[in-house]
Scaffold this active site. Structure first.
Site, PDB file in Angstrom:
ATOM      1  N   CYS A  43      87.975 137.413 -15.009  1.00 31.53           N
ATOM      2  CA  CYS A  43      88.687 136.136 -14.852  1.00 31.53           C
ATOM      3  C   CYS A  43      90.175 136.353 -14.610  1.00 31.53           C
ATOM      4  O   CYS A  43      90.746 135.794 -13.670  1.00 31.53           O
ATOM      5  CB  CYS A  43      88.468 135.264 -16.081  1.00 31.53           C
ATOM      6  SG  CYS A  43      89.405 133.735 -15.998  1.00 31.53           S
ATOM      7  N   CYS A  48      89.019 134.085 -11.660  1.00 37.81           N
ATOM      8  CA  CYS A  48      89.555 132.719 -11.748  1.00 37.81           C
ATOM      9  C   CYS A  48      91.068 132.622 -11.559  1.00 37.81           C
ATOM     10  O   CYS A  48      91.543 131.774 -10.802  1.00 37.81           O
ATOM     11  CB  CYS A  48      89.248 132.098 -13.108  1.00 37.81           C
ATOM     12  SG  CYS A  48      87.807 132.706 -13.950  1.00 37.81           S
ATOM     13  N   LYS A  51      92.475 133.883  -8.126  1.00 34.94           N
ATOM     14  CA  LYS A  51      91.869 132.958  -7.136  1.00 34.94           C
ATOM     15  C   LYS A  51      92.604 131.628  -7.134  1.00 34.94           C
ATOM     16  O   LYS A  51      92.957 131.098  -6.085  1.00 34.94           O
ATOM     17  CB  LYS A  51      90.383 132.791  -7.458  1.00 34.94           C
ATOM     18  CG  LYS A  51      89.558 131.958  -6.519  1.00 34.94           C
ATOM     19  CD  LYS A  51      89.595 130.468  -6.764  1.00 34.94           C
ATOM     20  CE  LYS A  51      89.379 130.050  -8.189  1.00 34.94           C
ATOM     21  NZ  LYS A  51      88.042 130.181  -8.679  1.00 34.94           N
ATOM     22  N   TYR A  99      97.484 139.719 -23.008  1.00 35.15           N
ATOM     23  CA  TYR A  99      96.163 139.946 -23.607  1.00 35.15           C
ATOM     24  C   TYR A  99      96.224 141.114 -24.582  1.00 35.15           C
ATOM     25  O   TYR A  99      95.722 141.054 -25.691  1.00 35.15           O
ATOM     26  CB  TYR A  99      95.133 140.228 -22.502  1.00 35.15           C
ATOM     27  CG  TYR A  99      94.299 139.026 -22.148  1.00 35.15           C
ATOM     28  CD1 TYR A  99      94.874 137.897 -21.565  1.00 35.15           C
ATOM     29  CD2 TYR A  99      92.927 139.015 -22.385  1.00 35.15           C
ATOM     30  CE1 TYR A  99      94.110 136.796 -21.244  1.00 35.15           C
ATOM     31  CE2 TYR A  99      92.154 137.912 -22.058  1.00 35.15           C
ATOM     32  CZ  TYR A  99      92.750 136.807 -21.489  1.00 35.15           C
ATOM     33  OH  TYR A  99      91.975 135.716 -21.170  1.00 35.15           O
ATOM     34  N   TYR A 179      79.826 129.618  -5.261  1.00 36.44           N
ATOM     35  CA  TYR A 179      81.216 129.354  -5.672  1.00 36.44           C
ATOM     36  C   TYR A 179      82.210 130.225  -4.888  1.00 36.44           C
ATOM     37  O   TYR A 179      83.179 129.732  -4.325  1.00 36.44           O
ATOM     38  CB  TYR A 179      81.410 129.735  -7.148  1.00 36.44           C
ATOM     39  CG  TYR A 179      80.899 128.789  -8.190  1.00 36.44           C
ATOM     40  CD1 TYR A 179      81.772 127.959  -8.882  1.00 36.44           C
ATOM     41  CD2 TYR A 179      79.553 128.768  -8.558  1.00 36.44           C
ATOM     42  CE1 TYR A 179      81.323 127.130  -9.903  1.00 36.44           C
ATOM     43  CE2 TYR A 179      79.103 127.940  -9.579  1.00 36.44           C
ATOM     44  CZ  TYR A 179      79.988 127.124 -10.241  1.00 36.44           C
ATOM     45  OH  TYR A 179      79.547 126.317 -11.245  1.00 36.44           O
ATOM     46  N   GLU A 183      84.833 128.985  -2.031  1.00 35.97           N
ATOM     47  CA  GLU A 183      86.260 128.963  -2.393  1.00 35.97           C
ATOM     48  C   GLU A 183      87.086 129.833  -1.443  1.00 35.97           C
ATOM     49  O   GLU A 183      88.152 129.420  -0.961  1.00 35.97           O
ATOM     50  CB  GLU A 183      86.448 129.436  -3.838  1.00 35.97           C
ATOM     51  CG  GLU A 183      85.930 128.421  -4.848  1.00 35.97           C
ATOM     52  CD  GLU A 183      86.138 128.817  -6.304  1.00 35.97           C
ATOM     53  OE1 GLU A 183      86.088 127.935  -7.162  1.00 35.97           O
ATOM     54  OE2 GLU A 183      86.336 130.019  -6.588  1.00 35.97           O
ATOM     55  N   HIS A 437      95.777 102.104 -12.700  1.00 33.20           N
ATOM     56  CA  HIS A 437      96.014 101.845 -11.283  1.00 33.20           C
ATOM     57  C   HIS A 437      97.429 102.234 -10.863  1.00 33.20           C
ATOM     58  O   HIS A 437      98.360 102.013 -11.622  1.00 33.20           O
ATOM     59  CB  HIS A 437      95.813 100.342 -11.035  1.00 33.20           C
ATOM     60  CG  HIS A 437      95.864  99.965  -9.601  1.00 33.20           C
ATOM     61  ND1 HIS A 437      94.890 100.321  -8.699  1.00 33.20           N
ATOM     62  CD2 HIS A 437      96.790  99.265  -8.903  1.00 33.20           C
ATOM     63  CE1 HIS A 437      95.217  99.848  -7.499  1.00 33.20           C
ATOM     64  NE2 HIS A 437      96.358  99.214  -7.602  1.00 33.20           N
ATOM     65  N   GLU A 442      90.392 105.871 -11.259  1.00 34.17           N
ATOM     66  CA  GLU A 442      90.013 104.521 -11.690  1.00 34.17           C
ATOM     67  C   GLU A 442      88.670 104.093 -11.086  1.00 34.17           C
ATOM     68  O   GLU A 442      87.971 103.247 -11.629  1.00 34.17           O
ATOM     69  CB  GLU A 442      91.099 103.503 -11.358  1.00 34.17           C
ATOM     70  CG  GLU A 442      91.287 103.241  -9.885  1.00 34.17           C
ATOM     71  CD  GLU A 442      92.412 102.235  -9.600  1.00 34.17           C
ATOM     72  OE1 GLU A 442      92.321 101.093 -10.084  1.00 34.17           O
ATOM     73  OE2 GLU A 442      93.388 102.605  -8.908  1.00 34.17           O
TER      74      GLU A 442
HETATM   75  P1  NDP Z   1      76.597 132.184  -6.730  1.00 38.65           P
HETATM   76  O1  NDP Z   1      75.390 132.466  -7.517  1.00 38.65           O
HETATM   77  O2  NDP Z   1      77.383 130.959  -7.000  1.00 38.65           O
HETATM   78  O3  NDP Z   1      76.244 132.196  -5.183  1.00 38.65           O
HETATM   79  C1  NDP Z   1      75.594 133.283  -4.599  1.00 38.65           C
HETATM   80  C2  NDP Z   1      75.302 132.930  -3.167  1.00 38.65           C
HETATM   81  O4  NDP Z   1      74.784 134.064  -2.505  1.00 38.65           O
HETATM   82  C3  NDP Z   1      74.257 131.825  -3.042  1.00 38.65           C
HETATM   83  O5  NDP Z   1      74.633 130.967  -2.009  1.00 38.65           O
HETATM   84  C4  NDP Z   1      72.995 132.605  -2.710  1.00 38.65           C
HETATM   85  O6  NDP Z   1      72.103 131.859  -1.938  1.00 38.65           O
HETATM   86  C5  NDP Z   1      73.555 133.737  -1.893  1.00 38.65           C
HETATM   87  N1  NDP Z   1      72.695 134.916  -1.924  1.00 38.65           N
HETATM   88  C6  NDP Z   1      72.170 135.526  -2.997  1.00 38.65           C
HETATM   89  N2  NDP Z   1      71.457 136.616  -2.632  1.00 38.65           N
HETATM   90  C7  NDP Z   1      71.531 136.664  -1.294  1.00 38.65           C
HETATM   91  C8  NDP Z   1      70.976 137.527  -0.324  1.00 38.65           C
HETATM   92  N3  NDP Z   1      70.217 138.576  -0.669  1.00 38.65           N
HETATM   93  N4  NDP Z   1      71.218 137.291   0.985  1.00 38.65           N
HETATM   94  C9  NDP Z   1      72.004 136.235   1.340  1.00 38.65           C
HETATM   95  N5  NDP Z   1      72.551 135.385   0.465  1.00 38.65           N
HETATM   96  C10 NDP Z   1      72.308 135.600  -0.832  1.00 38.65           C
HETATM   97  O7  NDP Z   1      77.466 133.515  -6.888  1.00 38.65           O
HETATM   98  P2  NDP Z   1      78.985 133.823  -6.600  1.00 38.65           P
HETATM   99  O8  NDP Z   1      78.997 135.267  -6.318  1.00 38.65           O
HETATM  100  O9  NDP Z   1      79.567 132.884  -5.617  1.00 38.65           O
HETATM  101  O10 NDP Z   1      79.652 133.548  -8.014  1.00 38.65           O
HETATM  102  C11 NDP Z   1      79.114 134.143  -9.189  1.00 38.65           C
HETATM  103  C12 NDP Z   1      79.283 133.255 -10.372  1.00 38.65           C
HETATM  104  O11 NDP Z   1      80.628 133.278 -10.788  1.00 38.65           O
HETATM  105  C13 NDP Z   1      79.011 131.777 -10.088  1.00 38.65           C
HETATM  106  O12 NDP Z   1      77.655 131.458 -10.215  1.00 38.65           O
HETATM  107  C14 NDP Z   1      79.870 131.084 -11.097  1.00 38.65           C
HETATM  108  O13 NDP Z   1      79.159 130.907 -12.282  1.00 38.65           O
HETATM  109  C15 NDP Z   1      81.015 132.042 -11.310  1.00 38.65           C
HETATM  110  N6  NDP Z   1      82.210 131.561 -10.587  1.00 38.65           N
HETATM  111  C16 NDP Z   1      82.777 130.406 -11.005  1.00 38.65           C
HETATM  112  C17 NDP Z   1      83.865 129.896 -10.354  1.00 38.65           C
HETATM  113  C18 NDP Z   1      84.468 128.626 -10.823  1.00 38.65           C
HETATM  114  O14 NDP Z   1      84.198 128.232 -11.956  1.00 38.65           O
HETATM  115  N7  NDP Z   1      85.246 127.945 -10.005  1.00 38.65           N
HETATM  116  C19 NDP Z   1      84.455 130.573  -9.194  1.00 38.65           C
HETATM  117  C20 NDP Z   1      83.769 131.777  -8.829  1.00 38.65           C
HETATM  118  C21 NDP Z   1      82.681 132.240  -9.502  1.00 38.65           C
HETATM  119  P3  NDP Z   1      71.007 130.893  -2.593  1.00 38.65           P
HETATM  120  O15 NDP Z   1      71.724 129.662  -3.002  1.00 38.65           O
HETATM  121  O16 NDP Z   1      70.044 130.693  -1.487  1.00 38.65           O
HETATM  122  O17 NDP Z   1      70.429 131.640  -3.746  1.00 38.65           O
END
Ligand code: NDP
Length: 453
Positions: A43, A48, A51, A99, A179, A183, A437, A442
């Protein structure tokens, strides 16, 4: 306790591990925390926090665009990536130091080394070879970017490297629809890169409310992002001046960088979990009960390595609960329902509770309220964008089961709405709250017409 050198050995200096170490030490436990890289974890160091700093930088683009409509002339505005990265690195170094100071200040020992679990109570420090015996071990090792196993993958980057690029890519292809992919697609695009987002599914952001998913994709496309659905990168090639991503639909896209954001894998390898008999679940994460205890009673695990809900504030609460429960005579565990989350896309998403589809699948008859409107701030500038708000309400109880927002400030709004949802607020409670408002928020308390029953 006399047999043990320590009461708690925490493996991993991320947000969850640090919280557990600090609370346990404050409660009088003898604590050590090991981190092989930089204190702060995903993070703070490469997730986070950096980012969000990049997201802030990217949003100046539309602020400048809006400014003209309000009478401002912004001349010669230029963006410099190396300045942003250098300033971001300074801030991350400051946070890392904070930290370290907080952990040491609480009385926990920091061990800057990789460690390996040897049995249910023993940890070996790889840098020194020292063995330490702890009454409890807490695994908080997080995760790392998953790989696609495609030819040329070594030519690609992940979010880890995206934070350290020497220059802003003029063109970038990103694989993923979650995510991180969304992003980074939005922030690179706003900073001036030409972005192609390639996703294997038929819509981005699986798990989010369907209206939100479609709306965000529409906004991304309107901003010039080339979103390609039902497609994957099959191969990456290096050329003299660029990379080339070959897609499953036969297209070949030239780019300066190819980024993979296809999920994250729990860090469970080569830390001695097998030796200690710690069981993993089907997805390769450490299997834990609701108190975060693994199959070995003296070993606990929290955060992304358990893949329950891989969000920083969740890991922090899980770590806090373990420390309080083991050393504070105050057993509790985290309720993983109604945890709010945000995607810092452009515009951003804030969400808490059930999506319409998930509530339907749970067999709940629903009332759906939805509104879509142009934000006041975009009226004078004429910027083409819309806010979307949606309430998922249980018909029988009138309880608000889900709040979903896309638009500027969505994350801030949903943090507050999450209190109401967590408390079990009804649609009537929302209606009884007087609007503030003029705000966008709202609209949440003035939604009168059901769009679906
Ligand atoms: P996510 O799980 O959010 O997304 C992974 C993506 O990769 C999905 O769209 C998935 O598709 C795709 N995918 C998975 N395997 C394959 C594959 N073999 N070939 C092609 N596409 C694939 O993971 P992220 O890496 O984006 O983020 C990890 C986690 O980190 C998040 O789930 C979240 O919890 C956390 N995070 C939170 C943030 C926030 O709070 N703002 C910001 C960044 C990360 P499909 O949907 O079809 O499975």
């Amino acid at each position: 306790m006399a047999d043990f050198d320590l009461d708690l050995f925490v493996i991993g200096g991320g947000s969850g591990g640090v919280r557990a170490a600090r609370i346990a030490a404050n409660l009088g436990a003898r604590v050590a925390i090991a981190e092989e890289y930089r204190m702060g974890g995903t993070c703070v160091i490469r997730g986070c926090v950096p980012k969000k700093l990049l997201v802030y930088a990217s949003r100046f683009a539309h602020e400048f665009e809006d400014a003209a409509g309000f009478g401002w002339t912004v001349e010669g505005a230029k963006f410099d990536w190396p300045t942003l990265i250098a300033n971001k690195d300074k801030e991350i170094a400051r946070l890392e130091a904070a930290y370290r100071k907080n952990v040491s200040g609480a009385g926990a020992e920091i061990i800057d080394s990789r460690v390996v679990i040897e049995d249910a109570h023993t940890v070996r420090v790889l840098k020194t070879g020292v063995r330490l015996r702890a009454k409890y071990i807490l695994v908080a090792t997080g995760g790392h970017p998953s790989s696609l196993n495609i030819p040329g993958e070594e030519l690609s980057i992940t979010s880890n490297e995206a934070f350290h690029l020497e220059e802003l890519p003029r063109r970038i292809v990103i694989q993923g629809g979650g995510y991180i992919a969304v992003e980074f697609a939005c922030l690179f695009s706003a900073l001036g890169s030409k972005v192609t987002l390639v996703h294997r599914g038929d819509e981005i952001l699986r798990g989010f409310d369907d209206d939100i998913r479609a709306h965000v994709r529409g906004e991304m496309v309107a901003r010039g992002i080339d979103v390609r659905l039902n497609d994957t990168i099959k191969k990456i090639e290096a050329h003299k001046t660029h990379r080339c991503a070959f897609l499953s639909d036969g297209a070949a896209i030239e780019a300066d960088q190819v980024m993979l954001a296809v999920g994250r894998t729990p860090n469970t390898k080569n830390i001695g979990l097998e030796a200690a008999g710690v069981k993993l679940n089907a997805s390769g994460a450490i299997a834990v009960d609701e108190t975060s205890r693994s199959s070995v009673p003296s070993i606990y695990a929290i955060g992304d390595v358990t893949a329950r809900l891989p969000l920083t504030p969740v890991a922090i609460r899980e770590g806090h609960a373990v420390a309080d429960s083991l050393f504070g005579n105050n057993p509790w565990h985290l309720d993983h329902t109604n945890v709010p989350s945000a995607v810092f896309s452009e515009p951003e998403i804030g969400t808490v509770g059930f999506s319409e589809a998930a509530a339907k699948a749970a067999g709940k008859p629903l009332d759906i309220y939805r509104t879509r409107f142009k934000p006041m701030k975009a009226t004078l500038s004429g910027r083409d964008t819309a806010i979307l708000m949606k309430l998922v309400v249980e018909q029988k109880t009138e309880k608000v089961l889900g709040v979903h927002i896309v638009g500027e400030g969505a994350a801030e709004m949903v943090q507050m709405a999450a209190i109401a949802v967590k408390m079990g607020a009804t649609k009537r409670d929302f209606d009884n709250t007087v609007a503030l408002h003029p705000t966008a928020a709202e609209e949440l308390v003035t939604l009168r017409n059901k769009v679906k029953s």
